[in-house]
Design a protein around this motif. Structure first.
Motif, PDB file in Angstrom:
ATOM      1  N   GLU A  13       0.833  -1.184   0.000  1.00 21.73           N
ATOM      2  CA  GLU A  13       0.000   0.000   0.000  1.00 21.73           C
ATOM      3  C   GLU A  13       0.880   1.251   0.000  1.00 21.73           C
ATOM      4  O   GLU A  13       1.851   1.318   0.746  1.00 21.73           O
ATOM      5  N   GLN A  14       0.519   2.234  -0.806  1.00 23.28           N
ATOM      6  CA  GLN A  14       1.334   3.441  -0.908  1.00 23.28           C
ATOM      7  C   GLN A  14       1.421   4.223   0.392  1.00 23.28           C
ATOM      8  O   GLN A  14       2.381   4.954   0.604  1.00 23.28           O
ATOM      9  N   GLN A  15       0.443   4.064   1.272  1.00 19.65           N
ATOM     10  CA  GLN A  15       0.504   4.787   2.538  1.00 19.65           C
ATOM     11  C   GLN A  15       1.721   4.381   3.375  1.00 19.65           C
ATOM     12  O   GLN A  15       2.136   5.113   4.268  1.00 19.65           O
ATOM     13  N   PHE A  16       2.341   3.258   3.064  1.00 18.06           N
ATOM     14  CA  PHE A  16       3.530   2.819   3.788  1.00 18.06           C
ATOM     15  C   PHE A  16       4.832   3.314   3.162  1.00 18.06           C
ATOM     16  O   PHE A  16       5.897   3.101   3.719  1.00 18.06           O
ATOM     17  N   TRP A  17       4.771   3.963   2.039  1.00 13.64           N
ATOM     18  CA  TRP A  17       5.980   4.411   1.361  1.00 13.64           C
ATOM     19  C   TRP A  17       6.670   5.568   2.083  1.00 13.64           C
ATOM     20  O   TRP A  17       7.862   5.775   1.937  1.00 13.64           O
ATOM     21  N   THR A  18       5.921   6.329   2.846  1.00 12.22           N
ATOM     22  CA  THR A  18       6.466   7.473   3.563  1.00 12.22           C
ATOM     23  C   THR A  18       6.300   7.235   5.062  1.00 12.22           C
ATOM     24  O   THR A  18       5.262   6.767   5.507  1.00 12.22           O
ATOM     25  N   ILE A  19       7.310   7.555   5.823  1.00  6.39           N
ATOM     26  CA  ILE A  19       7.243   7.418   7.272  1.00  6.39           C
ATOM     27  C   ILE A  19       7.617   8.752   7.914  1.00  6.39           C
ATOM     28  O   ILE A  19       8.195   9.632   7.278  1.00  6.39           O
ATOM     29  N   ARG A  20       7.283   8.874   9.181  1.00 10.19           N
ATOM     30  CA  ARG A  20       7.744  10.015   9.963  1.00 10.19           C
ATOM     31  C   ARG A  20       8.555   9.448  11.108  1.00 10.19           C
ATOM     32  O   ARG A  20       8.078   8.585  11.853  1.00 10.19           O
ATOM     33  N   SER A  21       9.786   9.920  11.226  1.00  8.25           N
ATOM     34  CA  SER A  21      10.656   9.436  12.302  1.00  8.25           C
ATOM     35  C   SER A  21      10.945  10.569  13.276  1.00  8.25           C
ATOM     36  O   SER A  21      10.808  11.753  12.945  1.00  8.25           O
ATOM     37  N   PHE A  22      11.356  10.187  14.481  1.00  9.77           N
ATOM     38  CA  PHE A  22      11.584  11.135  15.564  1.00  9.77           C
ATOM     39  C   PHE A  22      12.951  10.884  16.189  1.00  9.77           C
ATOM     40  O   PHE A  22      13.048  10.320  17.281  1.00  9.77           O
ATOM     41  N   PRO A  23      14.023  11.318  15.516  1.00 11.31           N
ATOM     42  CA  PRO A  23      15.372  10.997  15.991  1.00 11.31           C
ATOM     43  C   PRO A  23      15.857  11.843  17.174  1.00 11.31           C
ATOM     44  O   PRO A  23      16.831  11.462  17.817  1.00 11.31           O
ATOM     45  N   GLU A  24      15.203  12.958  17.487  1.00 12.86           N
ATOM     46  CA  GLU A  24      15.779  13.864  18.479  1.00 12.86           C
ATOM     47  C   GLU A  24      15.149  13.781  19.867  1.00 12.86           C
ATOM     48  O   GLU A  24      15.858  13.691  20.852  1.00 12.86           O
ATOM     49  N   ALA A  25      13.838  13.830  19.963  1.00 14.30           N
ATOM     50  CA  ALA A  25      13.188  13.865  21.277  1.00 14.30           C
ATOM     51  C   ALA A  25      12.996  12.455  21.840  1.00 14.30           C
ATOM     52  O   ALA A  25      12.963  11.473  21.105  1.00 14.30           O
ATOM     53  N   THR A  26      12.837  12.374  23.151  1.00 20.04           N
ATOM     54  CA  THR A  26      12.559  11.097  23.795  1.00 20.04           C
ATOM     55  C   THR A  26      11.090  10.739  23.669  1.00 20.04           C
ATOM     56  O   THR A  26      10.740   9.590  23.437  1.00 20.04           O
ATOM     57  N   LYS A  27      10.219  11.733  23.812  1.00 19.20           N
ATOM     58  CA  LYS A  27       8.771  11.521  23.774  1.00 19.20           C
ATOM     59  C   LYS A  27       8.190  12.412  22.676  1.00 19.20           C
ATOM     60  O   LYS A  27       8.414  13.613  22.667  1.00 19.20           O
ATOM     61  N   ASN A  28       7.458  11.803  21.751  1.00 21.44           N
ATOM     62  CA  ASN A  28       6.895  12.514  20.610  1.00 21.44           C
ATOM     63  C   ASN A  28       5.393  12.320  20.598  1.00 21.44           C
ATOM     64  O   ASN A  28       4.916  11.194  20.699  1.00 21.44           O
ATOM     65  N   CYS A  29       4.641  13.411  20.462  1.00 20.52           N
ATOM     66  CA  CYS A  29       3.198  13.367  20.670  1.00 20.52           C
ATOM     67  C   CYS A  29       2.413  13.754  19.426  1.00 20.52           C
ATOM     68  O   CYS A  29       2.745  14.721  18.738  1.00 20.52           O
ATOM     69  N   TYR A  30       1.364  12.992  19.166  1.00 15.06           N
ATOM     70  CA  TYR A  30       0.323  13.374  18.215  1.00 15.06           C
ATOM     71  C   TYR A  30      -0.891  13.763  19.046  1.00 15.06           C
ATOM     72  O   TYR A  30      -1.310  13.007  19.927  1.00 15.06           O
ATOM     73  N   THR A  31      -1.454  14.923  18.779  1.00 19.25           N
ATOM     74  CA  THR A  31      -2.677  15.357  19.438  1.00 19.25           C
ATOM     75  C   THR A  31      -3.804  15.289  18.428  1.00 19.25           C
ATOM     76  O   THR A  31      -3.758  15.954  17.397  1.00 19.25           O
ATOM     77  N   LEU A  32      -4.801  14.480  18.726  1.00 21.58           N
ATOM     78  CA  LEU A  32      -5.956  14.326  17.841  1.00 21.58           C
ATOM     79  C   LEU A  32      -7.139  15.030  18.484  1.00 21.58           C
ATOM     80  O   LEU A  32      -7.385  14.868  19.679  1.00 21.58           O
ATOM     81  N   ARG A  33      -7.877  15.809  17.685  1.00 21.88           N
ATOM     82  CA  ARG A  33      -9.043  16.542  18.191  1.00 21.88           C
ATOM     83  C   ARG A  33     -10.262  16.209  17.343  1.00 21.88           C
ATOM     84  O   ARG A  33     -10.688  17.015  16.517  1.00 21.88           O
TER      85      ARG A  33
END
Length: 135
Positions: A13-33
């Motif tokens: 699936e093409q949705q897997f072709w791109t990722i988001r990585s978090f190399p710097e912070a220890t805790k990374n947050c998504y806020t959904l509203r």
């Protein structure tokens, strides 16, 4: 980032072709509203496909939190596999917080994040856990 071209097949699936990585912070947050948010039942699904996006060839292991509660540990078995985590939530507030936490075993990343009202979940969908409120 993008997964390596060798993992972009017609069957993937093409949705897997791109990722988001978090190399710097220890805790990374998504806020959904979502609207309306509070006291509604949601399916949350997160998906991961490493695809050797960083050229290291070593899949990371990291923790996944829903609010302050540990949801699960993410350990993608190999560079070409996809891993999905699903949970039902009765939202105790207007905001839903999803954290990717670096545990020192590689960089956290995410391929897909889905939030669906319960009524849009397929009748046969399997949910592996539930959290009814944040502690």
């Amino acid at each position: 980032g993008n997964i390596s071209t060798e993992y972009r097949t017609n069957s993937r699936e093409q949705q897997f072709w791109t990722i988001r990585s978090f190399p710097e912070a220890t805790k990374n947050c998504y806020t959904l509203r979502p609207s309306p948010g509070i006291d509604n039942n949601y399916l949350i699904r997160v998906s991961f496909m490493y695809g050797n996006y960083d050229g290291k060839g070593k899949t990371p292991t990291f923790d996944l939190y829903l609010g302050v509660n540990k949801w699960d540990t993410v350990a993608v078995p190999d560079t070409s596999s996809t891993l999905r985590k699903e949970i039902m939530l009765i939202s105790p507030s207007e905001d839903i917080y999803i954290f990717l936490v670096n545990t020192g075993n590689g960089t956290p990343f995410i391929s897909v994040l889905e939030l669906r009202p319960r009524e849009f979940c397929n009748p046969g969908c399997r949910i592996r856990g539930t959290i009814s409120s944040f502690v």
